[in-house]
Design a protein around this motif. Structure first.
Motif, short mmCIF file in Angstrom:
data_model
loop_
_atom_site.label_atom_id
_atom_site.label_comp_id
_atom_site.label_asym_id
_atom_site.label_seq_id
_atom_site.Cartn_x
_atom_site.Cartn_y
_atom_site.Cartn_z
N GLN A 129 -2.00 17.46 5.99
CA GLN A 129 -2.81 16.32 6.47
C GLN A 129 -3.71 15.78 5.36
N MET A 130 -4.25 16.69 4.58
CA MET A 130 -5.10 16.28 3.45
C MET A 130 -4.28 15.51 2.42
N PHE A 131 -3.07 16.01 2.20
CA PHE A 131 -2.16 15.35 1.25
C PHE A 131 -1.84 13.93 1.74
N CYS A 132 -1.56 13.80 3.03
CA CYS A 132 -1.24 12.48 3.61
C CYS A 132 -2.42 11.51 3.46
N LYS A 133 -3.62 12.06 3.62
CA LYS A 133 -4.82 11.23 3.52
C LYS A 133 -5.01 10.70 2.09
N ASP A 134 -4.52 11.47 1.14
CA ASP A 134 -4.64 11.08 -0.28
C ASP A 134 -3.60 10.03 -0.70
N HIS A 135 -2.77 9.58 0.25
CA HIS A 135 -1.75 8.57 -0.05
C HIS A 135 -1.88 7.37 0.89
N PRO A 136 -3.02 6.66 0.78
CA PRO A 136 -3.23 5.51 1.67
C PRO A 136 -2.30 4.32 1.37
N GLU A 137 -1.68 4.36 0.19
CA GLU A 137 -0.80 3.23 -0.19
C GLU A 137 0.40 3.10 0.75
N LEU B 13 3.18 0.41 5.14
CA LEU B 13 4.51 0.40 5.76
C LEU B 13 4.37 0.29 7.28
N GLU B 14 5.01 -0.70 7.84
CA GLU B 14 4.89 -0.94 9.28
C GLU B 14 5.65 0.10 10.10
N ASP B 15 6.79 0.51 9.59
CA ASP B 15 7.60 1.49 10.32
C ASP B 15 6.98 2.89 10.15
N ARG B 16 6.52 3.43 11.24
CA ARG B 16 5.84 4.74 11.22
C ARG B 16 6.79 5.84 10.77
N LYS B 17 8.01 5.81 11.26
CA LYS B 17 8.99 6.83 10.91
C LYS B 17 9.29 6.83 9.42
N GLU B 18 9.39 5.63 8.89
CA GLU B 18 9.67 5.47 7.46
C GLU B 18 8.51 6.05 6.63
N ARG B 19 7.29 5.76 7.09
CA ARG B 19 6.10 6.24 6.39
C ARG B 19 6.05 7.77 6.38
N LEU B 20 6.30 8.37 7.54
CA LEU B 20 6.27 9.83 7.66
C LEU B 20 7.37 10.48 6.82
N LYS B 21 8.52 9.82 6.80
CA LYS B 21 9.65 10.33 6.02
C LYS B 21 9.30 10.38 4.53
#
Length: 508
Positions: free
Chosen positions: A219-227, A231-239
């Motif tokens: 979760q911390m890692f994800c927070k460090d990548h706000p760029e 992406l509008e597609d949530r699945k694409e972003r998570l992938k």
């Protein structure tokens, strides 16, 4: 006096009165003299016009007094500025908090288009809504608090069947509210309800707010990548985030894992602290409840105040509670011996009743026995001896002071043989068996050269002068040590070292 002269006289009277500081001091005689002077008449030239002068004086004086009063009032209204009482820092803080709370309530995260469902009304609230206007019309002079009390009385007087009618309506409303609230929460999963917000604020204020669990390494890692948020597609972003996480080198991952550990430690610490505070609150509440159970007897003054409060209140209807207490206190001080004895007797009876009640509660188990609950202390042989010695010494020397008693006990203990001391040591050990050792024994200070010398010096002096007091002995020992030769001091240093080594061996 002709008409034109009367008007002239009126003018002169007004003129005369304006020269005076206090109009009430004006007399008919003085006014007559003034008019005679103004008209150029001889002394007592207007003696026959006494009634007319009197009337003039009365009229003009009244006018002037009224005019002056009006002017003063107007002046006062202009100049008088009512100063608002200065707000204390505490009051300002409270007001700010209230404003913030109100603002927070108004600024709920719910949208105006989809507001939080309104809470249902209880059975009593439905009844009050129905009958409030009726009571208000019947009693227009009633205050809001009185109105509420009246409605409460009316509600209590209702039969069970009548109350059930409102309860059924309330239950229906409750079911409807719960359905609407569940649906609303589904639409707003991250939004706190008004009630939750109020509870959270209250808990935070009381210092029992639940700690927030820290984020995981990922979760911390994800927070460090706000760029990637663009992406509008949530699945694409998570992938993409998962791919980046997998591709991350071990060292970087270890950093995030370390952060996660720290967050978890912090969370656990806060949780433990919270549990501790909760326990403390429970203990405090339990102690308070226990204290409330204890029957307390009223003092003589309290009984006097209770009996005479109504009488004093009638005599001083505008008196505030503090003023009332002062008046009652003054009356109590001035009360004669007979009155004082009467209330003291009543207080003694109350005390007896309270003690009996307390005893009953302890026997029934409703109340804890404070004497038994009291923690016992560990004692030494000397403590046991002093207790026994003091009891006997008091009988033989009833006027002896604590200092004299303590001194006598200390002297007796010093003179006592080791064999006799063993008896008290056994008694102390017997007592200490049932007392847990709560305090950790202190580490013994290292033996010093001066300490060894002082011990020897004390033994020598006491053998010669057994009545020598401790303070004199201590001072003499210090003086002797300072005057001691260096070679002798070195000898004592060696003795002290040997004793310290021996002590260490014993401990090992």
């Amino acid at each position: 006096m002709p008409a034109f002269e009367l008007e002239k006289a009126r003018k002169f009277v007004r003129e005369y009165l304006s020269t005076l500081d206090d109009i009430s001091n004006a007399t008919i005689k003085d006014v007559r003299k003034y008019l005679e002077k103004k008209f150029g008449l001889p002394r007592k030239g207007l003696a026959g016009n006494k009634n007319e002068i009197k009337q003039l004086l009365k009229e003009e004086a009244t006018k002037m007094i009224e005019t002056k009063a009006t002017e003063e009032k107007e002046e006062k209204e202009k100049t008088e500025v009512k100063e608002k009482p200065k707000k204390t820092e505490k009051t300002e803080k409270k007001e700010t908090e209230k404003k913030e709370e109100k603002k927070a309530d108004n600024e709920t995260t719910e949208s105006d288009e989809d507001p939080e469902p309104k809470k249902y009304s209880t059975s009593y609230m439905l009844f009050a809504q129905e009958h409030r206007q009726e009571v208000r019309d019947a009693h227009p002079e009633m205050k809001l608090t009185e109105l509420t009390k009246e409605l409460g009385k009316m509600w209590k007087k209702l039969s069970k069947e009548e109350q059930d009618k409102y309860k059924q309506q309330s239950d229906k409303d409750k079911q409807q509210y719960e359905k609407e609230m569940a649906a609303w929460k589904e639409r707003h999963p991250d939004t706190m309800t008004r009630r939750e917000m109020t509870t959270a604020r209250k808990r935070a204020k009381e210092g029992i707010a639940s700690p927030v669990k820290g984020k995981s390494a990922y979760q911390m890692f994800c927070k460090d990548h706000p760029e990637l948020d663009s992406l509008e597609d949530r699945k694409e972003r998570l992938k993409k985030l998962r791919e980046l996480w997998k591709a991350l080198d071990t060292e970087k991952k270890a950093e995030y894992v370390e952060k996660e550990k720290k967050e978890l430690e912090k969370y656990n610490e806060e949780k433990r602290e919270l549990e501790k505070r909760k326990e403390e609150r429970k203990e405090k509440a339990a102690k308070k409840a226990e204290r409330q159970k204890i029957p307390h007897a009223k003092s003589a003054y309290m009984l006097f105040a209770q009996e005479n409060r109504e009488r004093v209140k009638k005599a001083h209807p505008d008196a505030k509670p503090t003023e009332m207490m002062r008046l009652l206190g003054e009356e109590w001080k001035k009360a004669d011996e007979k009155t004082s004895k009467k209330y003291q007797k009543m207080a003694e009876e109350e005390k007896k009743k309270a003690e009996e009640k307390k005893k009953e509660l302890i026997e029934s188990g409703e109340l804890k026995d404070a004497a038994k609950e009291k923690k016992q202390k560990r004692v030494s042989a000397y403590n046991v001896f002093v207790t026994a010695f003091s009891a006997d010494f008091k009988k033989s020397h009833p006027d002896a002071t604590f200092k004299e008693r303590s001194g006598a006990a200390a002297s007796a203990w010093r003179e006592m043989s080791d064999k006799k001391k063993e008896k008290y040591q056994k008694m102390a050990d017997e007592h200490n068996k049932n007392v847990p050792e709560t305090v950790k024994p202190k580490k013994a200070d290292p033996i010093t050269a001066e300490g060894v010398f002082t011990k020897e010096f004390r033994e020598k002096v006491l053998s010669e002068k057994p009545d020598c007091d401790a303070r004199t002995l201590k001072q003499a020992a210090r003086k002797a040590w300072r005057q001691l030769e260096v070679e002798k001091k070195i000898e004592y240093e060696d003795k002290a070292h040997e004793q310290n080594v021996a002590r260490l061996r014993e401990q090992l």
